[in-house]
Write an enzyme that holds these catalytic residues in place. Sequence first.
Site, short mmCIF file in Angstrom:
data_model
loop_
_atom_site.label_atom_id
_atom_site.label_comp_id
_atom_site.label_asym_id
_atom_site.label_seq_id
_atom_site.Cartn_x
_atom_site.Cartn_y
_atom_site.Cartn_z
N SER A 252 25.19 0.06 -17.74
CA SER A 252 23.92 -0.22 -18.40
C SER A 252 22.98 0.93 -18.12
O SER A 252 23.22 1.75 -17.24
CB SER A 252 23.28 -1.49 -17.81
OG SER A 252 24.02 -2.64 -18.11
N SER A 290 27.09 -2.84 -22.06
CA SER A 290 26.00 -2.04 -21.51
C SER A 290 24.65 -2.67 -21.86
O SER A 290 24.36 -2.96 -23.01
CB SER A 290 26.07 -0.62 -22.10
OG SER A 290 25.28 0.26 -21.35
N ASP A 292 21.37 -1.69 -22.39
CA ASP A 292 20.52 -0.52 -22.61
C ASP A 292 19.18 -1.02 -23.13
O ASP A 292 18.99 -1.23 -24.31
CB ASP A 292 21.20 0.42 -23.60
CG ASP A 292 22.57 0.87 -23.09
OD1 ASP A 292 22.65 1.24 -21.91
OD2 ASP A 292 23.54 0.83 -23.86
#
Lengths: 368, 368, 368, 368
Positions: A252, A290, A292
């Site tokens: 991440s 992830s 983000d």
Amino acid sequence: VRTGVGRTIRRMTGAPVPRLRARELGLAFGAHPTGRFNAITDVPGVRVGHVTVWRDPVLGHDGVGRTGVTAIVPDGVAELFRRPMAAGVAVLNGAGELTGSIEIREWGVLETPIVLVSTNNVGRAADAVVDATLVAGIDEVVIPVVGECDDSWLDDITRRWVTSDHVREALDIAIDGPVAEGVVGAGTGMVTMGHKAGIGTASRVLDGVGTVGVLLLCNFGAPEQLRVQGRLVGPDLVAGATTAPTLDRGGSCLGVVLTDIPLDARQCERLARRVGLGLARTGSVAHHGSGDIFLAASTTNRADRDAEGFVERRLLADGSLGPVFEAVVDATEEAVTNALFVADTVTGVGGHASPGLDVDRVIELLGR
Amino acid sequence: VRTGVGRTIRRMTGAPVPRLRARELGLAFGAHPTGRFNAITDVPGVRVGHVTVWRDPVLGHDGVGRTGVTAIVPDGVAELFRRPMAAGVAVLNGAGELTGSIEIREWGVLETPIVLVSTNNVGRAADAVVDATLVAGIDEVVIPVVGECDDSWLDDITRRWVTSDHVREALDIAIDGPVAEGVVGAGTGMVTMGHKAGIGTASRVLDGVGTVGVLLLCNFGAPEQLRVQGRLVGPDLVAGATTAPTLDRGGSCLGVVLTDIPLDARQCERLARRVGLGLARTGSVAHHGSGDIFLAASTTNRADRDAEGFVERRLLADGSLGPVFEAVVDATEEAVTNALFVADTVTGVGGHASPGLDVDRVIELLGR
Amino acid sequence: VRTGVGRTIRRMTGAPVPRLRARELGLAFGAHPTGRFNAITDVPGVRVGHVTVWRDPVLGHDGVGRTGVTAIVPDGVAELFRRPMAAGVAVLNGAGELTGSIEIREWGVLETPIVLVSTNNVGRAADAVVDATLVAGIDEVVIPVVGECDDSWLDDITRRWVTSDHVREALDIAIDGPVAEGVVGAGTGMVTMGHKAGIGTASRVLDGVGTVGVLLLCNFGAPEQLRVQGRLVGPDLVAGATTAPTLDRGGSCLGVVLTDIPLDARQCERLARRVGLGLARTGSVAHHGSGDIFLAASTTNRADRDAEGFVERRLLADGSLGPVFEAVVDATEEAVTNALFVADTVTGVGGHASPGLDVDRVIELLGR
Amino acid sequence: VRTGVGRTIRRMTGAPVPRLRARELGLAFGAHPTGRFNAITDVPGVRVGHVTVWRDPVLGHDGVGRTGVTAIVPDGVAELFRRPMAAGVAVLNGAGELTGSIEIREWGVLETPIVLVSTNNVGRAADAVVDATLVAGIDEVVIPVVGECDDSWLDDITRRWVTSDHVREALDIAIDGPVAEGVVGAGTGMVTMGHKAGIGTASRVLDGVGTVGVLLLCNFGAPEQLRVQGRLVGPDLVAGATTAPTLDRGGSCLGVVLTDIPLDARQCERLARRVGLGLARTGSVAHHGSGDIFLAASTTNRADRDAEGFVERRLLADGSLGPVFEAVVDATEEAVTNALFVADTVTGVGGHASPGLDVDRVIELLGR
């Protein structure tokens, strides 16, 4: 040590030594100059506090800890609550958490410090921020802003080492000036594209406009995708990278942008959305796992929490945002590179190793 | 007591007595029949657990507690984590919190039970869910789903009475069957349109399609806007309502929709969005300070957390969603009405009172 | 000519000649192999039609036209309407238009071909798609999907050269096989980072999973930011670039991703979001005036428009999306590079020139 | 006729006669007073123009037309383009179209008049707005704002009666003062909950704050769900309602909110979101096929299109939005009721009838 006075770095054994930042090795990113410290703390009033939680088995205690807390404090806890800052959130890939994001999107303000921790400690970090706010004299309901990445490759996450005290301490010791990067605070156990990473920061100064600061918790991407200054160097460095399946496609990046440019919530959200473009330059494709998630806030666009009636605001016009967007993307790219350059090898739970990036080899590949 | 076996209702003094639900008084909402219990637990496998935290000053202990925890448990903690359910989130007004919402939006799944608490206890509730998940044998990172409303009119929120044990207990004692409403669990200190409210629930059965259950934590709206069965009764009841400025324009409604109709994440999000329409029927205009946040999940559209390759799904076609939307709106309207009808007067911190709705007067106003 | 049989390229004077694509010059992008034509048409059933509208002043007619239409046709107009494809939309920067996006987001389907034109012709293009749909025997309401960029640097946009006939023709002549790039169709007047660009396309084949095709209308970015294979080459090429203020910070990129991988709407939206990461690799910071808007659709996840009751779907699990995301980002990067490499110099309205990229110099800078 | 000077109402045969608005029959909605005309034109500077297109078969021409155009013009075309107004968009159910919504969300401004038409005419309406803008001396790219509903129950939509001239005329004849409602302009062929409806409008004045005006194109809902003043009257009126399957679950509501309260884009979006709550009061559950799409703009928060550097803004504080939200919900509820009350029976294509609401019976049911 570059970590600055007042940042407690608790390393009981085997802590890595500091290394050079990208710019100290001659790398530049974009056309705009950096601030004095090339850090998010170049934005006036912004302080950062790291508490690193580093545990190795000792007599009578087992378990390996490679985790910590990073607090980004744009103003005193009570001051921020009473006079929130305009803020926005953007999600490139939402496999993660940033508490408080629903409220930020609705009211367009940041009311509390931003705390970064490992995933399983988000709740207790939020709880600690509520404590800190009550202690600061705010007898109201509080919705803290806590972001996370998953450091389970290096940290024994089932032990949940981070305590409320660690979070409170990170808030308390936050100072301005240089910011420790890499293996520190929430970044202690984080890995990026197969190499040890963690905290990275950078800033840009736009003459006559203001300063843009970025701080990232870097824990993303696959080894073969690593790019430095846009150059695909990952494949040449795979041999020295961790290629654990759980790391390859996960990870991440939690990103925070602060600026003293007067911007409203919509504009802050536009800044936040640009963080993903900086990550892309370093190789991110925002893998399925992830988180983000990015937040941006303007330290100079504030209003009383209980304001009613008509208020006056001074804002940068949208037509002047171009260089600001560039500053966000460039500083993000540099912050990722810093996190990778500064972080040295860490060995953690189960004997897992996360090697520091072979910076000499990178420089060689860049042809410098 | 209607609360059902296994639901610990900790009331040390002055607890209100149960009252009748709307339907028991002859009111109906929409064309679709209810499930057996007219509760979210009509959806197979769904369990609800309330822990009410009720504290009055006694010798040696001061402070007034009118708060609690409500857990909605669609499957065992480990089972749910390993086989998440399709889910979606909708925000009508985001002045509140539902942790985990970013991940739900990205992955389209619910991985943990849903816990409702008062605002300042969200972090510790999330922390307790992580504990419970680790204890259930999941050694991974967990992003809990915790929603909140603000009960500070009745509860001394600075005392933060809710503990990790309360949350764990709410998860543990959750059972199917009838669900306690009103002044119970997370609803203990909540107020709606000037009258005591809290938890409300209702369900609808769509023949050949499935069951839709709604559970709300009701804490919203202004007294003069109260509508029952669409009829504006608020102005006639204002005299008996709490008109504290902090209540008038604030409050929130956290709504949970569960169904065994096989729906995907996009469809769940569409269901969640309809909760707001049910609130509107009861008088909500989604005031500035209201956290009107809704989650919907499908208990029958599940996949292994680590599924790879191709998977088969069975879904209800969008063209058949019409009655499902009606079911959500109708059940929401009824759940709000239940919360108001069932909740009796509560007196809390600072001597603040929140009177139970004068249901006889309401029935009279409805002309029945 | 690479444009393929059946694509009418109307160039009355001064049309540029084709040049080589990036891969023909030895450049590669990412680890996954391309499809046969390295084009969006590698996705089975997908056809592309360009109509270039090129006008120069001749006796009795003044005005300069450098514009056109590009149609992406994933199935016959009637077939697509009756059996829409799962689809999603993502907006990196919304200073542009993609009609139909609201419906795509709600229903999660693509019902019509995708038409790309210059901004001022969006309405008439949409109107032509309605015509075409009615002519195809669909007597219903139609919400067309039309995207745009602004070609006003080269085209006299006040003349609005594109007619309904052009749009209908682009739909009619759409064929599979190789796709013309650069100065063709909607790309005729487009400029990217100071150099002539326009249409670019690329594809990736994921063994055992399916094919991912990307087609872009490239019209974005500032000259000094141009990156090829991640390398910042813009500053070395600025001398040969157009640096008109209106171009520097404006422009847009409309991106279309099609795949025969069975994906649902949520997953398609995740693919669409990755297009921005590919643009970032080529230098985009998504300037204030840039309409960076992306659509993705799955040609194999279809259902009858009027489906009711329960339907069965086969989908790729989210856990297998990693390589698909990589394919989107890599193909996007390559498509931008193709648009720049293939497009030759165009001179347009007011004598404005947009020079073709000095590809030899780029190759030299890349050290090949 | 209530339609006001300058509004061309082209009714060639069988046009319905005006009827009374809800308030003229003694119904009130909410606590806030209306503006002078109880119409969107109560907001200073706002003008509305209707062109009704009404065609019956005559010698030599077949085909039935029951459609039209409604233009909402908050300022001159050129003035609005050069000094856009802060604006926001909200989607309750996105089965419809509002062109320009992507740009409104990004830049937070309204640049063109708002045009309402039937679905298949959206493209040509947008095209006409581009024409009008070019004619007004703006030589730039234009992204028009056109919303739609589906009038195919009464209109022969395959004939597409609306022309560019109709749209231009609606813009040209727009005036302030009273606004024609019901069977007029874009509302000519629209049906709501089984009864003829179309255009509805209402306004509210908040002392010392400003005026809020709402205009709706009403074409939504199922007969049995109709509520007037919240009272469920639909079941008692079903006998007199159209119950065509295509109408029952379809339809749409396009809503426009204008206000002279100085609000920014985020705040406008919050207003737009409240329109759905007003619809819910009248019986909407936002059926699957309903395009419930809303736009709000602030006529007093404007800036030069090309503004750069720092700008000053005066805004209403969020803490004072409560009454504004109430005004939006109340005015929306009243506007729907007006559309239903004013519209008389219309017979259209294929002999389809849409009966005017039996208002006497409604009043009787309300017990007045």
